[in-house]
Write a protein that holds these residues in place. Sequence first.
Motif, short mmCIF file in Angstrom:
data_model
loop_
_atom_site.label_atom_id
_atom_site.label_comp_id
_atom_site.label_asym_id
_atom_site.label_seq_id
_atom_site.Cartn_x
_atom_site.Cartn_y
_atom_site.Cartn_z
N SER A 96 -35.27 -10.69 4.78
CA SER A 96 -34.41 -11.86 4.94
C SER A 96 -35.24 -12.96 5.61
N HIS A 97 -34.75 -14.18 5.56
CA HIS A 97 -35.50 -15.32 6.11
C HIS A 97 -35.87 -15.11 7.57
N GLU A 98 -34.90 -14.70 8.38
CA GLU A 98 -35.13 -14.56 9.82
C GLU A 98 -36.17 -13.48 10.12
N ILE A 99 -36.08 -12.36 9.43
CA ILE A 99 -37.03 -11.27 9.68
C ILE A 99 -38.42 -11.67 9.20
N ALA A 100 -38.51 -12.28 8.03
CA ALA A 100 -39.81 -12.73 7.51
C ALA A 100 -40.45 -13.72 8.47
N GLU A 101 -39.66 -14.67 8.94
CA GLU A 101 -40.16 -15.69 9.86
C GLU A 101 -40.68 -15.05 11.15
N THR A 102 -39.94 -14.07 11.65
CA THR A 102 -40.35 -13.38 12.88
C THR A 102 -41.64 -12.61 12.67
N ARG B 157 -16.78 -13.04 -4.16
CA ARG B 157 -18.03 -12.28 -4.10
C ARG B 157 -18.93 -12.92 -3.06
N THR B 158 -19.49 -12.08 -2.23
CA THR B 158 -20.42 -12.56 -1.22
C THR B 158 -21.80 -12.64 -1.85
N LYS B 159 -22.39 -13.80 -1.77
CA LYS B 159 -23.72 -13.99 -2.35
C LYS B 159 -24.76 -13.39 -1.41
N ARG B 160 -25.68 -12.63 -1.98
CA ARG B 160 -26.75 -12.04 -1.17
C ARG B 160 -27.64 -13.16 -0.64
N PRO B 161 -28.09 -13.01 0.60
CA PRO B 161 -29.00 -14.03 1.13
C PRO B 161 -30.34 -13.97 0.40
N PRO B 162 -31.01 -15.09 0.28
CA PRO B 162 -32.31 -15.07 -0.40
C PRO B 162 -33.32 -14.24 0.39
N THR C 212 -48.25 -15.80 5.82
CA THR C 212 -47.28 -16.81 5.40
C THR C 212 -46.08 -16.13 4.76
N MET C 213 -45.10 -16.95 4.43
CA MET C 213 -43.92 -16.44 3.72
C MET C 213 -43.53 -17.41 2.64
N GLU C 214 -42.93 -16.88 1.58
CA GLU C 214 -42.41 -17.73 0.51
C GLU C 214 -41.18 -17.08 -0.09
N LYS C 215 -40.30 -17.91 -0.59
CA LYS C 215 -39.05 -17.43 -1.16
C LYS C 215 -39.35 -16.59 -2.40
N GLU C 216 -38.66 -15.45 -2.49
CA GLU C 216 -38.85 -14.57 -3.64
C GLU C 216 -38.14 -15.17 -4.85
N ASP C 217 -38.75 -15.01 -6.02
CA ASP C 217 -38.16 -15.56 -7.26
C ASP C 217 -36.92 -14.82 -7.66
#
Length: 113
Positions: free
Chosen positions: A83-89, A27-32, A108-113
């Motif tokens: 995704s991390h890259e899009i949020a960062e951009t 199973r491919t894990k979804r990226p955070p 800002t950005m923060e990891k979703e729970d």
Amino acid sequence: MTAQLHMMSDKHDQDNDASVLLQTRPRTKRPPLYKVLLLNDDYTPMEFVVHVLERFFGMNHAQAFEIMLTVHKKGVAVVGVFSHEIAETKVSLVMDFARRHQHPLQCTMEKED
């Protein structure tokens, strides 16, 4: 002897057809995912915040206005989840745009729970 080999080959093919081949795939894990947040300040005009939401987050005017009011009243609002890259951009684009227009808007950005 040729006929016997051919019959054995046919039997072998039939056995393969009847058997079930199970192949497990990992199973491919979804990226955070990451929430992009806008923070309220006392200096950035509300119209500028609406413009940022329309330009960088693809919101229509009514959606952008509602989010801007949430930022204004609650001090912060989630404006998207990416995704991390899009949020960062997006954070970088918003911050650069605000600085170019001499506004202290914080994104800002923060990891979703």
